[in-house]
Design an enzyme around this catalytic site. Structure first.
Site, short mmCIF file in Angstrom:
data_model
loop_
_atom_site.label_atom_id
_atom_site.label_comp_id
_atom_site.label_asym_id
_atom_site.label_seq_id
_atom_site.Cartn_x
_atom_site.Cartn_y
_atom_site.Cartn_z
N LYS A 41 0.82 -1.20 0.00
CA LYS A 41 0.00 0.00 0.00
C LYS A 41 0.86 1.26 0.00
CE LYS A 41 -3.83 -2.30 2.35
NZ LYS A 41 -4.82 -2.25 3.45
N ARG B 12 -16.33 -7.08 8.91
CA ARG B 12 -16.92 -5.90 8.28
C ARG B 12 -18.07 -6.30 7.38
NH1 ARG B 12 -11.94 -4.45 4.14
NH2 ARG B 12 -12.39 -6.05 2.56
N ARG C 43 -19.82 -5.01 3.86
CA ARG C 43 -19.44 -4.19 2.70
C ARG C 43 -20.52 -4.24 1.63
NH1 ARG C 43 -13.64 -4.36 -0.33
NH2 ARG C 43 -13.22 -3.02 1.46
N LYS D 149 -11.65 -11.03 7.78
CA LYS D 149 -10.24 -11.10 7.39
C LYS D 149 -9.46 -11.70 8.55
CE LYS D 149 -8.54 -7.69 5.02
NZ LYS D 149 -8.09 -6.34 4.60
N LYS E 70 -9.12 -13.60 3.29
CA LYS E 70 -10.38 -12.87 3.42
C LYS E 70 -11.49 -13.76 2.90
CE LYS E 70 -11.48 -9.51 0.58
NZ LYS E 70 -11.52 -8.15 -0.06
N TYR F 65 -15.12 5.20 0.04
CA TYR F 65 -14.16 5.69 -0.95
C TYR F 65 -14.66 5.31 -2.34
CZ TYR F 65 -12.68 0.84 -0.18
OH TYR F 65 -12.66 -0.52 0.00
N ARG G 152 -13.34 3.78 -5.84
CA ARG G 152 -12.22 2.94 -6.28
C ARG G 152 -12.15 2.88 -7.81
NH1 ARG G 152 -10.71 -2.71 -3.59
NH2 ARG G 152 -9.75 -1.15 -2.22
N GLU H 186 -3.12 0.52 -3.90
CA GLU H 186 -2.83 -0.86 -3.50
C GLU H 186 -2.33 -1.61 -4.73
OE1 GLU H 186 -5.90 -2.88 -1.45
OE2 GLU H 186 -6.47 -1.16 -0.22
N LYS I 203 -7.47 0.96 6.69
CA LYS I 203 -8.54 1.94 6.85
C LYS I 203 -9.25 1.76 8.18
CE LYS I 203 -9.37 1.94 1.82
NZ LYS I 203 -8.54 0.77 1.47
#
Length: 787
Positions: free
Chosen positions: A213, A278, A280, A295, A308, A373, A375, A440, A472
């Protein structure tokens, strides 16, 4: 560099007469008289300045709007030309013994080269327009800031209204990015683009990636996209659908226990088996599909890779699932009946759903942080060997109810926001707008295989700043909960520095048939303006991005060594610091010592005297050791003699953590580290036994022990005991540091040297005495005979 100088050095010839006249506006702000600028500024001067400012704003907006329309028309023209070439390519007849039956109208290589040149020229225009917009937006922000500071008349809110009427900086080029990517990919592959499944996750379950990253300054986003597009196309998830702004939006909600923060600390410390949970979704909040993800971090020494895993479910079932009212069997019941997925995959998803539901209910995990964000992904369809993603407009938002505010309430996510960046409706304490973009680079290479050369050049350039293991979730939690998080990630001090670097030589966007497009990456600090306020203004403004390419230019390094030669980034990174013993990060230990000393002073008496004595002794010994090391360190050879890169001075900067907090520096801990500490202790123990055996041998050697034998045996015994005590102390300290993952110094610079000095002195005195006693050195000194 002051902004006026930066503006003059950044002028693009095509826009030469359309830039903001920064010097003229600054001249209007000059106020004469010693009484103070705020008293000399009048209504007449304010009106004159505003009129000039409006004139400048209209000029920039008109030029930007005109050029943006021209670029759109050129893209449409190129699309028709490319489609025509592809149609002619597809209309060729079958290939026979004598060649294609109808090949007279087939496109030639020259036609493809002309198309590639045209697209490269369009891409260079997009790049120049983005730089034009960027520098003008910065100029307007700076001149308004200077006006408010010098005159005392606040113009910033009113000017924001004027900007809304002439929003030259708000044009979004994402739709053009997709079009340019498709056209350039067709031309680059000569009408045979790579095809495959371009889905972003619907068909992906468990997958493993090696990810590095980087941070990207907003000034460099456009240029970075242009360079990447030279090698990888933009990954389009649904090529049959017209691109919309929401197609690039990604939102994730992270869960944790706000009492223990176990998931946060586990991911920060990279402990074996650390998890992150999380929820998403892709696109706007009205999407029905939610991905539940987990993850899991795995240490390299285990032979496994971090994984993941995720499964999808309907948004309407999220509350029932997370509260335990709906079991995973009911979620996958319909999927089993329809049989659209293999039974094995459904079983794996169901097992994952059970494990996540059990963890949420058992450990009391609740939503704490949301990340949003946009992407842009670059990847060949159905080819995951190289995948690059760029996340812009990264924003973290609180999701908790800890301070009595019902943000999410009993729902699994808050419903008062969507994808409306910059979320201006939220209070400042609920939102953290990250000032940089996140790049990334995901690679899947075979063992021993080097990454592509263009990737190595890109990550070594001035466009990116490496931040390994950036998260993040970790950053959002650390910044949104300052009163509850005391352990901070190692990159937090880096947030206060400017990550822009001097431009890498011969690296950048080039216009076909012309010189490279030069841009400025220098500091835009203007006189006594604060960089902190500038960064905040940039982070809250929409970023203007574009993507494209213009050829296959590559950067050549002079005197490149064959084989696995280090690139510029690796060479600079391998250079020693000016003081290799200096620590990068301070914790709050010094503050704790000061607080303890202050408490002892209030108590008074021997408590204070002992505390003060220990502190002063510690400081004096530290200064003494540092001075001795400085005297013993050899003078460095001028770097230009040995290596042209050595002239780059790499210095260390000492960062101080906020009071009451500590900065966590990641430490790699493997089983061999424990074994190495134990093996070192056993080696010390073995040597101590040898030295003790020497003492026993000396005292028992001969028919009658002498004073010399007693003295020598005593000296060796003392050395053996000291070695034993020292080795035990070092072993206990190292074991404690390893268990607590402390960034301690594990190499021993003093112990072996001290041991050998004492041992040599004992042997030397023993030989001297024996040689004198036997008459080899003449008369032995009386003090030595007595001793």
């Amino acid at each position: 560099m002051k902004f006026g100088e930066q503006l003059r050095s950044s002028v693009i010839k095509e826009y030469e007469w359309s830039y903001i006249d920064y010097d003229a506006l600054k001249a209007l702000l000059k106020v004469d008289g010693p009484e103070g600028s705020d008293k000399k500024w009048t209504e007449e001067k304010e009106t004159k300045f505003i009129d000039a400012l409006d004139l400048q704003l209209d000029r920039v907006y008109t030029r930007q709007k005109s050029k943006a329309g021209e670029i759109e028309r050129r893209i449409e023209t190129s699309r028709r030309e490319v489609d025509d070439v592809v149609a002619r390519l597809d209309s060729r007849g079958p290939v026979g013994r004598d060649g294609p039956a109808h090949d007279d109208d087939a496109p030639t290589e020259e036609e493809f080269m002309m198309l590639e040149q045209d697209l490269g020229d369009i891409i260079a225009d997009v790049h120049d327009l983005a730089k034009f917009v960027q520098v003008n937006y910065t100029g307007f922000q700076k001149i308004i800031k200077k006006h408010d500071k010098k005159t005392g008349w606040i113009l910033k809110p009113a000017f924001a209204t004027r900007l809304k009427k002439s929003p030259f900086f708000k044009d979004n080029y994402d739709a053009d990015i997709v079009k340019l990517s498709r056209l350039f990919d067709i031309v680059r592959t000569r009408g045979n683009p790579v095809k495959g499944d371009s889905s972003a996750g619907g068909s992906q379950g468990n997958f493993i990636r090696q990810t590095t990253k980087y941070w990207v300054h907003p000034d460099n986003i456009t240029e970075l996209k242009l360079l990447i597009l030279q090698h990888l196309p933009v990954l389009v998830f649904n090529p049959n659908k017209e691109f919309e702004a929401k197609d690039s939006a990604i939102t994730s909600i992270y869960y944790d226990n706000p009492k223990t923060w176990e998931l946060y600390e586990g991911r920060l410390k990279k402990t074996e088996g650390a998890e992150a949970i999380r929820m998403r979704w892709y696109g706007d909040v009205d999407t029905e599909t939610i991905f539940v993800e987990r993850k899991t971090h795995r240490e390299d020494w285990t032979g496994e890779k971090s994984v993941k895993a995720r499964f999808s479910m309907k948004e309407k079932n999220m509350n029932a699932y997370l509260s335990g009212k709906m079991l995973p069997e009911a979620i996958f019941e319909k999927a089993r009946k329809e049989g659209r997925k293999p039974a094995k995959q459904i079983d794996e998803d169901e097992r994952l759903a059970k494990e996540i539901q059990y963890s949420v209910l058992k450990h009391g995990y609740v939503p704490v942080c949301r990340s949003f964000y946009n992407r842009t992904a670059f990847q060949l369809p159905a080819d995951a060997r190289v995948r690059i993603s760029l996340d812009t407009e990264l924003t973290m938002v609180r999701e908790d109810n800890l301070d009595g505010k019902k943000r999410a309430g009993d729902n699994w996510r808050r419903t008062d926001i969507g994808i409306d960046y910059p979320f201006s409706q939220l209070p400042p304490e609920d939102v953290e707008r990250f000032p940089y973009a996140i790049l990334e680079v995901k690679l899947q290479t075979q063992a021993g295989q080097e990454p592509p050369e263009w990737v190595r050049e890109l990550i070594a350039s001035h466009l990116v700043e490496a931040v390994p293991k950036f998260s993040k979730f970790i950053h959002g939690t650390a910044t949104l909960f300052p009163d509850r998080i005391n352990l901070l990630p190692f990159w937090m001090p880096q947030m206060a520095t400017d990550i822009r670097k001097p431009r890498t030589l011969n690296f950048g966007i080039q216009r076909p048939g012309g010189p490279s497009t030069q841009t400025s990456s220098s500091d835009d600090e203007d006189e006594d303006d604060s960089d902190d306020e500038e960064r905040q203004e940039i982070s809250t403004s929409p970023s203007t991005t574009a993507v494209g390419s213009n050829g296959h230019q590559s950067r050549e390094h002079e005197n490149r060594a064959p084989g696995n030669a280090l690139d510029i980034e690796e060479q600079i990174g391998a250079m020693p610091l000016l003081d290799e013993d200096e620590q990068y990060y301070d914790s709050d230990e010094d503050d704790n010592d000061s607080d303890a000393l202050e408490e002892a002073r209030q108590i008074g008496g021997w408590t204070y005297y002992l505390k003060a004595l220990r502190r002063n002794t510690k400081l004096a010994s530290s200064h003494l050791v540092h001075n001795i090391q400085a005297l013993m360190r050899p003078s460095p050879i001028p770097g230009s003699i040995l290596d042209p890169l050595a002239s780059t001075r790499v210095t260390s900067k000492r960062f101080k953590a906020p009071k009451g907090k500590k900065i966590h520096v990641p430490v790699r801990v493997e089983p061999k580290v424990y074994f190495a500490a134990e093996r070192t202790f056993l080696s010390w123990l073995e040597n101590s036994i040898y030295i003790g055996s020497m003492a026993a041998l000396v005292i028992n050697f001969g028919a009658k022990p002498t004073r010399a034998s007693f003295l020598a045996a005593g000296a060796f015994t003392v050395v053996a005991v000291l070695a034993l005590v020292y080795s035990v102390s070092i072993y206990i300290y190292r074991s404690w540091s390893i268990r607590n993952r402390r960034a301690a110094r594990y190499h021993d610079k003093y112990g072996p040297t001290f041991l050998m000095v004492i041992l040599v002195l004992a042997l030397a005195m023993n030989f001297w005495y024996e040689a004198g006693r036997r008459g080899y050195l003449g008369q032995v000194p009386g003090w030595l005979v007595w001793w």
